[in-house]
Design an enzyme around this catalytic site. Structure first.
Site, short mmCIF file in Angstrom:
data_model
loop_
_atom_site.label_atom_id
_atom_site.label_comp_id
_atom_site.label_asym_id
_atom_site.label_seq_id
_atom_site.Cartn_x
_atom_site.Cartn_y
_atom_site.Cartn_z
N GLU A 46 -4.68 -7.91 -11.78
CA GLU A 46 -5.13 -8.09 -13.17
C GLU A 46 -5.19 -6.75 -13.89
OE1 GLU A 46 -6.36 -9.20 -10.37
OE2 GLU A 46 -7.57 -11.01 -10.60
N ARG A 178 9.58 -9.49 9.48
CA ARG A 178 8.99 -8.30 10.11
C ARG A 178 8.28 -7.43 9.08
NH1 ARG A 178 13.40 -5.69 14.28
NH2 ARG A 178 13.17 -7.21 15.96
N ASP A 194 15.74 -5.00 26.17
CA ASP A 194 16.49 -4.80 24.91
C ASP A 194 16.35 -3.40 24.32
OD1 ASP A 194 16.97 -7.45 25.22
OD2 ASP A 194 15.75 -8.13 23.53
N LEU A 198 12.00 -2.64 16.82
CA LEU A 198 10.96 -3.47 16.22
C LEU A 198 10.56 -2.97 14.82
CD1 LEU A 198 8.64 -4.12 19.34
CD2 LEU A 198 10.55 -5.50 18.51
C1 AOF Z 1 -8.14 -9.94 -7.31
N1 AOF Z 1 -6.93 -9.40 -7.59
O1 AOF Z 1 -5.09 -8.32 -6.98
C2 AOF Z 1 -6.65 -8.81 -5.30
C3 AOF Z 1 -7.90 -9.44 -5.02
O2 AOF Z 1 -11.57 -3.80 -1.67
P1 AOF Z 1 -10.97 -4.37 -2.90
O3 AOF Z 1 -11.73 -3.96 -4.16
O4 AOF Z 1 -9.49 -4.11 -3.04
O5 AOF Z 1 -11.17 -5.96 -2.86
C4 AOF Z 1 -10.51 -6.73 -1.92
C5 AOF Z 1 -10.83 -8.20 -2.11
O6 AOF Z 1 -10.52 -8.58 -3.46
C6 AOF Z 1 -10.01 -9.11 -1.22
O7 AOF Z 1 -10.68 -9.38 0.00
C7 AOF Z 1 -9.87 -10.37 -2.07
O8 AOF Z 1 -11.01 -11.18 -2.00
C8 AOF Z 1 -9.77 -9.78 -3.48
N2 AOF Z 1 -8.37 -9.46 -3.76
N3 AOF Z 1 -8.57 -10.00 -6.06
O9 AOF Z 1 -8.84 -10.36 -8.23
C9 AOF Z 1 -6.18 -8.84 -6.66
N4 AOF Z 1 -5.92 -8.20 -4.35
ZN ZN Z 2 -9.86 -8.03 -8.36
#
Ligand code: AOF
Ligand code: ZN
Length: 373
Positions: A46, A178, A194, A198
């Protein structure tokens, strides 16, 4: 929202253990801002979209693939930015099971007079983040068991020859997988047979295709490389193997049961991390290994066995998803290896039960995705 999904894939691999998230801001039918979560610790989708506004967002609508967060983590709450910019309505795809956010993000927006439309293209948005949903609710990595087999269910001929069972398109898709997951895991048997690297070999310039076919995705450049994990009870991995030679370049974890100190020391000097996680049977405990990886915020693991390691993973009950490729060949032979070896289940009613979640054709190969029931 489809555009927001495409943007979200731009964080493939790097966003982990956070979710992949995309956001699009729309005013009078025009896109005025796009963003996504590029890497764990960096701007959320956002705020990234607000940072790329081409005009004032007052009165505009936002499409976001995951419920906006409302807590202070590595980043400040997205909900505050949404309110401050005067957004009038937010379309939300997936719900966020993170207990710090779950339902509270949407509630905060509503309390501030913003209209919230939930579950918008939710199923499609949910496909971005099964790893995150699993990890945030269990603290354990989401484990994918991958194999390529012939039409008669063999992963090699009776002499061990396996190059190649599937064609180019399927093998490209494997490199995408991967790059998606946080870690890739193999047993020492596969490493000795192999001498694999990885790593993910993908050209970021090219349209990715494979499971991203139909989406206009720009992959991160360079693409994310998974951590390499080798299950090697007695540390038999040769110092001159590709994995150890490149252990300074790509993070490499060796899980052993018990091993001589001098062997350990030598491998650590070569750049590998060595951890001892013995189970009761003298082998490496996969359960302990998953606990260890989870504690280290490694949220997903792609197991490219060996039937032995696959059987151990199935027995330990850690597998959440199966990624099975079928090539148009018959190998035959009762000594030719199959994807899951070991003792196996005695009864159908005891077996591992799956849901078929997707079926794709890649060239002349079939790719099946299953989730554990
Ligand atoms: C959102 N928008 O793009 C993402 C969210 O440690 P932080 O501040 O990066 O928060 C991580 C948490 O925020 C993650 O566990 C999930 O609940 C949320 N991720 N939320 O509004 C985002 N990546
Ligand atoms: Zn957020």
């Amino acid at each position: 929202m489809r555009r927001a999904i495409e943007l979200a894939w731009g964080g493939m691999g790097y966003a982990s253990p956070n979710p992949m998230v995309g956001a699009v801001i729309v005013k009078d039918g025009r896109i005025i801002g796009e963003g996504f979560h590029r890497r764990c610790g960096e701007l959320h989708a956002e705020r990234d979209a607000f940072a790329h506004l081409t005009e004032d967002a007052n009165g505009a609508e936002m499409y976001v693939t995951l419920e906006p967060c409302c807590h202070y983590g590595k980043q400040p709450p997205c909900t505050l930015a949404v309110v401050e910019h005067g957004i009038s309505r937010v379309y939300v795809g997936s719900r966020d099971p993170n207990p710090l956010v779950s339902g509270k993000g949407a509630a905060f927006l509503r309390e501030n007079g913003i209209e919230v439309v939930e579950d918008f293209l939710r199923e499609e948005c949910d496909k971005l983040n099964p790893e995150f949903f699993h990890f945030i609710s269990t603290g354990k990595p989401y484990v994918v068991m991958k194999y390529a087999m012939t039409a008669d269910g063999k992963i090699a001929t009776k002499t061990g020859d396996s190059k190649w069972i599937t064609g180019e398109a399927a093998r490209k898709n494997v490199h995408l997988e991967r790059s998606r997951y946080a870690a890739i895991l193999a047993g020492i048997g596969t490493v000795l047979a192999d001498d694999p690297m990885l790593n993910a070999r993908i050209d970021s310039e090219e349209k990715p295709g494979g499971f991203l076919e139909g989406y206009d995705v720009t992959l991160p450049d360079p693409v994310h490389q998974p951590i390499r994990v080798v299950v090697d009870a007695h540390l038999c991995i040769p110092p001159e193997s590709n994995l150890i030679r490149t252990a300074h370049e790509y993070r490499t974890i060796l899980a052993c049961a018990e091993a001589a100190e001098d062997k350990k020391q030598k491998l650590m000097e070569a750049g590998a991390e060595v951890i001892s996680l013995p189970g009761e049977d003298g082998e490496v405990s996969l359960t302990k290994l998953m606990d260890y990886l989870g504690e280290n915020k490694i949220a997903s693991v792609y197991i490219e066995g060996g039937g032995t390691i696959h059987e151990a993973a199935v027995r330990a009950g850690i597998v959440q998803k199966v990624s099975a490729y079928i090539g148009p060949k018959i190998f035959g032979g009762s000594d030719a290896k199959t994807p899951v070896e070991g003792g196996g289940f005695a009864k159908v009613s005891d077996s591992m039960q799956l849901h078929l979640t997707a079926l794709h054709q890649l060239g002349e190969d079939v790719w099946l995705e299953y989730e554990r029931k």
